[in-house]
Design an enzyme around this catalytic site. Structure first.
Site, PDB file in Angstrom:
ATOM      1  N   HIS A 213      -9.806   3.696  -7.885  1.00  0.00           N
ATOM      2  CA  HIS A 213      -9.969   2.742  -6.697  1.00  0.00           C
ATOM      3  C   HIS A 213     -10.704   3.583  -5.533  1.00  0.00           C
ATOM      4  O   HIS A 213     -11.157   3.134  -4.699  1.00  0.00           O
ATOM      5  CB  HIS A 213      -8.742   2.040  -6.111  1.00  0.00           C
ATOM      6  CG  HIS A 213      -7.802   2.970  -5.380  1.00  0.00           C
ATOM      7  ND1 HIS A 213      -6.827   3.631  -5.890  1.00  0.00           N
ATOM      8  CD2 HIS A 213      -7.935   3.342  -3.991  1.00  0.00           C
ATOM      9  CE1 HIS A 213      -6.528   4.414  -5.148  1.00  0.00           C
ATOM     10  NE2 HIS A 213      -6.666   4.373  -3.960  1.00  0.00           N
TER      11      HIS A 213
HETATM   12  C1  UD1 Z   1      -7.692   1.988   1.123  1.00  0.00           C
HETATM   13  C2  UD1 Z   1      -7.515   3.440   1.508  1.00  0.00           C
HETATM   14  C3  UD1 Z   1      -7.146   4.383   0.382  1.00  0.00           C
HETATM   15  C4  UD1 Z   1      -6.047   4.050  -0.342  1.00  0.00           C
HETATM   16  C5  UD1 Z   1      -5.996   2.812  -0.723  1.00  0.00           C
HETATM   17  C6  UD1 Z   1      -4.882   2.064  -1.396  1.00  0.00           C
HETATM   18  C7  UD1 Z   1      -8.784   3.980   3.585  1.00  0.00           C
HETATM   19  C8  UD1 Z   1     -10.210   4.797   3.870  1.00  0.00           C
HETATM   20  N1  UD1 Z   1      -8.634   4.039   2.313  1.00  0.00           N
HETATM   21  O1  UD1 Z   1      -8.625   2.336   0.117  1.00  0.00           O
HETATM   22  O2  UD1 Z   1      -6.917   5.869   1.127  1.00  0.00           O
HETATM   23  O3  UD1 Z   1      -5.869   4.783  -1.331  1.00  0.00           O
HETATM   24  O4  UD1 Z   1      -6.430   1.700   0.125  1.00  0.00           O
HETATM   25  O5  UD1 Z   1      -5.071   0.978  -2.302  1.00  0.00           O
HETATM   26  O6  UD1 Z   1      -8.150   3.577   4.423  1.00  0.00           O
HETATM   27  N2  UD1 Z   1     -10.206  -5.629  -0.933  1.00  0.00           N
HETATM   28  C9  UD1 Z   1     -10.098  -6.857  -1.147  1.00  0.00           C
HETATM   29  N3  UD1 Z   1      -8.816  -7.339  -0.824  1.00  0.00           N
HETATM   30  C10 UD1 Z   1      -7.709  -6.533   0.005  1.00  0.00           C
HETATM   31  C11 UD1 Z   1      -8.009  -5.512   0.306  1.00  0.00           C
HETATM   32  C12 UD1 Z   1      -9.386  -4.848   0.121  1.00  0.00           C
HETATM   33  O7  UD1 Z   1     -10.636  -7.565  -1.816  1.00  0.00           O
HETATM   34  O8  UD1 Z   1      -6.655  -7.124   0.178  1.00  0.00           O
HETATM   35  C13 UD1 Z   1     -11.530  -4.906  -1.020  1.00  0.00           C
HETATM   36  C14 UD1 Z   1     -12.710  -5.397   0.077  1.00  0.00           C
HETATM   37  O9  UD1 Z   1     -13.828  -5.699  -0.732  1.00  0.00           O
HETATM   38  C15 UD1 Z   1     -12.911  -4.235   0.749  1.00  0.00           C
HETATM   39  C16 UD1 Z   1     -12.246  -3.004  -0.333  1.00  0.00           C
HETATM   40  O10 UD1 Z   1     -11.473  -3.688  -1.118  1.00  0.00           O
HETATM   41  O11 UD1 Z   1     -14.057  -3.881   1.260  1.00  0.00           O
HETATM   42  C17 UD1 Z   1     -11.937  -1.508  -0.074  1.00  0.00           C
HETATM   43  O12 UD1 Z   1     -10.529  -1.798   0.987  1.00  0.00           O
HETATM   44  P1  UD1 Z   1     -10.624  -0.801   2.061  1.00  0.00           P
HETATM   45  O13 UD1 Z   1      -9.055  -0.985   2.421  1.00  0.00           O
HETATM   46  O14 UD1 Z   1     -11.480  -0.647   2.933  1.00  0.00           O
HETATM   47  O15 UD1 Z   1     -10.295   0.484   1.082  1.00  0.00           O
HETATM   48  P2  UD1 Z   1      -9.595   0.731  -0.146  1.00  0.00           P
HETATM   49  O16 UD1 Z   1     -10.536   1.274  -1.237  1.00  0.00           O
HETATM   50  O17 UD1 Z   1      -8.430  -0.208  -0.476  1.00  0.00           O
HETATM   51  N1  UDP Z   2       0.751  -0.100  -7.332  1.00  0.00           N
HETATM   52  C1  UDP Z   2       1.170  -1.395  -7.619  1.00  0.00           C
HETATM   53  N2  UDP Z   2       0.277  -2.310  -8.280  1.00  0.00           N
HETATM   54  C2  UDP Z   2      -0.911  -1.991  -8.749  1.00  0.00           C
HETATM   55  C3  UDP Z   2      -1.476  -0.637  -8.815  1.00  0.00           C
HETATM   56  C4  UDP Z   2      -0.656   0.231  -8.022  1.00  0.00           C
HETATM   57  O1  UDP Z   2       2.214  -1.846  -7.111  1.00  0.00           O
HETATM   58  O2  UDP Z   2      -1.372  -2.803  -9.461  1.00  0.00           O
HETATM   59  C5  UDP Z   2       1.404   0.563  -6.421  1.00  0.00           C
HETATM   60  C6  UDP Z   2       1.792   1.960  -7.382  1.00  0.00           C
HETATM   61  O3  UDP Z   2       2.953   1.703  -8.095  1.00  0.00           O
HETATM   62  C7  UDP Z   2       1.908   2.920  -6.149  1.00  0.00           C
HETATM   63  C8  UDP Z   2       0.964   2.631  -5.179  1.00  0.00           C
HETATM   64  O4  UDP Z   2       0.615   1.115  -5.488  1.00  0.00           O
HETATM   65  O5  UDP Z   2       3.213   2.805  -5.637  1.00  0.00           O
HETATM   66  C9  UDP Z   2      -0.309   3.591  -5.118  1.00  0.00           C
HETATM   67  O6  UDP Z   2      -1.308   2.808  -4.334  1.00  0.00           O
HETATM   68  P1  UDP Z   2      -2.698   2.919  -4.483  1.00  0.00           P
HETATM   69  O7  UDP Z   2      -3.083   3.502  -5.791  1.00  0.00           O
HETATM   70  O8  UDP Z   2      -3.296   1.664  -4.033  1.00  0.00           O
HETATM   71  O9  UDP Z   2      -3.184   4.131  -3.436  1.00  0.00           O
HETATM   72  P2  UDP Z   2      -2.906   5.478  -3.187  1.00  0.00           P
HETATM   73  O10 UDP Z   2      -1.490   5.862  -3.650  1.00  0.00           O
HETATM   74  O11 UDP Z   2      -3.970   6.195  -4.122  1.00  0.00           O
HETATM   75  O12 UDP Z   2      -3.108   5.800  -1.763  1.00  0.00           O
END
Ligand code: UD1
Ligand code: UDP
Length: 372
Positions: A213
């Site tokens: 991601h």
């Molecule tokens: C964010 C965090 C990242 C973290 C990740 C965990 C920042 C800069 N990034 O990244 O550090 O590792 O969350 O998962 O804060 N979207 C949906 N539905 C949702 C949420 C997001 O469709 O409920 C899609 C949207 O298209 C959005 C994209 O995901 O633009 C990215 O979401 P965003 O929260 O900006 O960043 P993440 O990549 O999720």
């Molecule tokens: N996780 C989850 N479902 C998924 C993928 C990840 O519950 O489909 C959980 C995972 O077990 C961990 C956390 O989400 O506890 C990690 O989050 P993510 O990978 O989104 O973000 P990061 O840790 O890189 O910030």
């Protein structure tokens, strides 16, 4: 203090933060019910039920008192909207401190809004560094740490990073990792209460679990293509690959997701724990997933050029493969069925207790100073 409780505002917004916050909320309820009142503010950064609401129900986290509903958007706009909403809450109600987690834009907004209003900031998962300032998370971490009053470092390496940056030992706490608390607390429940392995027809140690991601992987066609190519090669060699797809990656993949076998929606936390615990190898660019693989003694191939969780690589439980198709495939083959030795890096499973104890004393001490 009489009967009044200290009031803490927990700021969360993204999936891993709900999971981390669960350990603290549980401990507030179990051990500090008479002395600490926790309100949760959800920025709305993640909003799909399978990225947000589901975790509150599954992990028994109290419902947020505030939901800013900020949603997705470019960094500046998203963070600005959060800042505005958090500031409004902090100016309309007194809080003794603000708890923030990790390194997302929600972390940054909580840190900035609170520190500007002179509300103490407590940073859980402080001191992590990738030393790659092109990562939005690295900017968020560095700024959040700088304005925090207490820095809860999950590992010794994180403590050392903070010491090297000149933070006082008085505010650095080697607390252990709340994600380890949770893995210990929930992993047996996950075994008996989920049927994800049965539904997907998976057997212990006979599949690869993958998550992708990070923006630098999803937003670069070359990198994403290389990762997909590696997963395709692994599947072609007879290994089943299970890929719970983050919505960001699903958005970028489009019809390409059909190149892969078992692409599924994001799974629940308990389902994820079970998938991690039984995977032959975990392939990931996630911070949390790297650690959880380690907690379960499962080898991990890291789809990044570097990691903040350096100990995992140092002890041989993880290998950096970046987004290089051949490196990923060969690391995965090498790691397959590798027995992982697990030095105790992430504490003793009681990080949340250590964190709350320190916060409680910090607030008490500050009150005394104010009275004097
Ligand atoms: C964010 C965090 C990242 C973290 C990740 C965990 C920042 C800069 N990034 O990244 O550090 O590792 O969350 O998962 O804060 N979207 C949906 N539905 C949702 C949420 C997001 O469709 O409920 C899609 C949207 O298209 C959005 C994209 O995901 O633009 C990215 O979401 P965003 O929260 O900006 O960043 P993440 O990549 O999720
Ligand atoms: N996780 C989850 N479902 C998924 C993928 C990840 O519950 O489909 C959980 C995972 O077990 C961990 C956390 O989400 O506890 C990690 O989050 P993510 O990978 O989104 O973000 P990061 O840790 O890189 O910030």
């Amino acid at each position: 203090m009489g009967n009044s409780k200290y009031k803490i505002l927990t700021v969360v917004g993204a999936r891993p933060q709900f999971i981390k916050a669960a350990a603290i909320s549980r401990t507030v309820k179990d051990k500090y019910a008479d002395s600490i009142c926790e309100d949760i503010l959800h920025t709305g950064q993640h909003y799909d039920d399978n990225m947000s609401g589901r975790f509150f129900a599954e992990l028994n986290i109290p419902q947020p008192r505030y939901n800013l509903g900020v949603g997705s958007g470019p960094h500046g706009r998203q963070t600005a909207r959060m800042l505005e909403g958090i500031e409004e809450v902090l100016t309309s109600e007194h809080y003794d401190g603000v708890l923030i987690y990790g390194d997302t834009n929600s972390t940054l907004a909580g840190a900035l809004a609170a520190s500007k209003l002179h509300v103490p900031v407590f940073h859980v998962e402080a001191g992590l560094r990738s030393r790659n300032m092109a990562m939005p998370e690295e900017v968020n971490r560095v700024v959040a740490d700088r304005v925090s009053s207490l820095l809860f470092a999950p590992t010794e390496a994180a403590c050392a990073n903070l010491q090297a940056e000149g933070f006082s030992d008085e505010i650095i706490v080697n607390s252990g990792d709340v994600m380890f608390d949770n893995a210990l607390y929930f992993s047996d429940v996950a075994e008996i209460s989920t049927d994800i392995m049965e539904r997907l027809g998976l057997k212990d140690s006979e599949y690869v679990l993958a998550t992708v991601h990070r923006d630098f992987n999803t937003d670069s066609p070359d990198r994403l293509n290389a990762i997909l190519g590696a997963l395709e090669q692994l599947e072609a060699s007879g290994l089943k690959v299970v890929l719970p797809l983050h919505p960001r990656t699903r958005g970028r993949l489009g019809s390409d997701q059909h190149r892969l076998g078992t692409v599924i929606e994001p799974v629940s936390y308990l389902e994820m724990l079970r998938l991690e615990r039984h995977a032959a190898v975990v392939l990931t660019d996630s911070g949390g997933v790297q650690k959880e693989a380690y907690f379960f003694g499962r080898p991990c191939v890291i789809l990044r050029p570097e990691t903040e969780w350096v100990e995992i690589v140092e002890c041989g439980a993880g290998e950096l493969a970046d987004a290089d198709e051949e490196r990923i495939v060969s690391a995965c083959r090498k790691m397959y069925e590798k027995a992982v030795l697990k030095p105790d890096i992430y504490g003793d499973g009681h990080a949340a207790e250590k964190i709350l104890k320190k916060i409680y004393f910090f607030i008490q001490y500050n009150y005394k100073i104010r009275v004097i």
